[in-house]
Design a protein around this motif. Structure first.
Motif, PDB file in Angstrom:
ATOM      1  N   UNK A   1      87.673 104.589  92.546  1.00 22.63           N
ATOM      2  CA  UNK A   1      87.013 105.901  92.468  1.00 22.63           C
ATOM      3  C   UNK A   1      86.734 106.331  91.031  1.00 22.63           C
ATOM      4  N   UNK A   2      87.609 105.960  90.098  1.00 21.88           N
ATOM      5  CA  UNK A   2      87.390 106.309  88.696  1.00 21.88           C
ATOM      6  C   UNK A   2      86.145 105.605  88.148  1.00 21.88           C
ATOM      7  N   UNK A   3      85.997 104.324  88.471  1.00 21.99           N
ATOM      8  CA  UNK A   3      84.783 103.611  88.057  1.00 21.99           C
ATOM      9  C   UNK A   3      83.535 104.304  88.604  1.00 21.99           C
ATOM     10  N   UNK A   4      83.569 104.643  89.882  1.00 29.01           N
ATOM     11  CA  UNK A   4      82.397 105.229  90.530  1.00 29.01           C
ATOM     12  C   UNK A   4      82.062 106.593  89.940  1.00 29.01           C
ATOM     13  N   UNK A   5      83.086 107.356  89.589  1.00 28.58           N
ATOM     14  CA  UNK A   5      82.845 108.650  88.955  1.00 28.58           C
ATOM     15  C   UNK A   5      82.183 108.471  87.600  1.00 28.58           C
ATOM     16  N   UNK A  48      79.551  92.972  98.596  1.00 26.02           N
ATOM     17  CA  UNK A  48      78.942  93.894  99.550  1.00 26.02           C
ATOM     18  C   UNK A  48      79.689  95.227  99.558  1.00 26.02           C
ATOM     19  N   UNK A  49      80.992  95.175  99.385  1.00 27.74           N
ATOM     20  CA  UNK A  49      81.772  96.423  99.292  1.00 27.74           C
ATOM     21  C   UNK A  49      81.358  97.226  98.064  1.00 27.74           C
ATOM     22  N   UNK A  50      81.104  96.523  96.948  1.00 27.27           N
ATOM     23  CA  UNK A  50      80.645  97.191  95.733  1.00 27.27           C
ATOM     24  C   UNK A  50      79.293  97.862  95.975  1.00 27.27           C
ATOM     25  N   UNK A  51      78.380  97.138  96.635  1.00 24.20           N
ATOM     26  CA  UNK A  51      77.049  97.701  96.901  1.00 24.20           C
ATOM     27  C   UNK A  51      77.157  98.961  97.751  1.00 24.20           C
ATOM     28  N   UNK A  52      77.993  98.918  98.759  1.00 20.90           N
ATOM     29  CA  UNK A  52      78.147 100.085  99.626  1.00 20.90           C
ATOM     30  C   UNK A  52      78.752 101.265  98.872  1.00 20.90           C
ATOM     31  N   UNK A  53      79.673 100.992  97.974  1.00 19.96           N
ATOM     32  CA  UNK A  53      80.332 102.086  97.254  1.00 19.96           C
ATOM     33  C   UNK A  53      79.393 102.751  96.253  1.00 19.96           C
TER      34      UNK A  53
END
Length: 269
Positions: free
Chosen positions: A179-183, A207-212
């Motif tokens: 979540x920190x990366x995505x923020x 694929x998990x990265x793409x969805x996130x």
């Protein structure tokens, strides 16, 4: 020429957004508006004739190298290296260190800014550079060493903010994102994705990265051969439509982004 490529180059396909319409609602709700910053609305200095003020050129040179060109004509090469290079020196390059095909020990002296995705002195690299009409920043991630251990902060996801678009290059990403990366990434419009299925990450993890991240447009790279690419596309088709471009270069604007996330394959080495 696929429908998606036609709208990238001409903005005419009916199933894509027109005008300045917003991204999919779910992406807006989940991602902070960290991108683009004030630079996106800065008045242009010199506009290259082929690009409008709201357009960005993206060319797949090969492997993990793309050339991104802004409306003011600022050219950036990603994962610049000694094997696969653009024909003329860009103004800015980014590099990563997992393998020698992602960095150069002798960048062309004409390059004004060399941004390394790791810090030779240790700790995370920290870049936030504005040149003309583009802002470039990085989000630090880890890599595996040849011995199988973790080298912290050995890779960077570089984010390029220009023309109201946020383009992210995952580099040689070796793990899913927190979540920190995505923020830190914020909203991403175009995602440049390594899809080798092993050297970076297994396909299911990518694929998990793409969805996130949930970017409207995803462009594969780092696929070595057609069978490796097709393995990724087979998994991607379970979630996203896939388009193929006839050319390695596309022109992208915020108005031409797909209504729902899609994969666009550019021919390259």
């Amino acid at each position: 020429m696929g429908a998606l490529q036609r709208v990238m180059t001409g903005g005419l396909a009916a199933f894509l957004l027109t005008g300045g319409a917003s991204l999919p609602q779910a992406a807006e709700q989940e991602k902070p508006e960290a991108c683009p910053g004030l630079i996106a609305s800065a008045p242009p200095l010199v506009i290259r004739a082929a690009l409008a003020q709201n357009e960005v050129g993206v060319t797949f040179v090969g492997h993990a190298t793309f050339v991104i060109e802004t409306p003011q004509g600022i050219r950036i090469a990603t994962d610049y290296n000694d094997s696969v290079r653009p024909s003329t020196p860009p103004r800015i390059v980014t590099m990563n260190k997992a393998h020698s095909t992602h960095f150069s020990r002798a960048p062309d002296p004409e390059i004004a800014h060399v941004l390394r995705g790791w810090n030779p002195a240790g700790g995370p690299a920290d870049h936030d550079l504005t040149v003309g009409d583009v802002r470039i920043r990085n989000v630090s991630t880890n890599i595996r060493t040849y011995g199988g251990t973790t080298e912290y902060d050995g890779n960077s996801i570089f984010v390029f903010e220009t023309a109201q678009l946020c383009i992210a290059h995952l580099g040689h990403l070796h793990h899913t994102l927190t979540p920190e990366h995505l923020t830190k990434l914020g909203r991403i419009d175009v995602l440049l994705v390594p899809v080798d299925g092993g050297y970076t990450m297994e396909t299911r993890d990518m694929m998990e990265v793409l969805k996130s991240i949930n970017a409207p447009l995803m462009v594969p790279m780092h696929y070595f051969n057609s069978s490796t690419l097709e393995r990724f596309l087979s998994a991607a088709r379970e979630h996203y439509p896939v388009e193929f471009s006839d050319t390695a270069s596309v022109t992208i604007s915020r108005a031409s982004l797909p209504r729902q996330p899609q994969v666009l394959v550019l021919p390259g080495r």
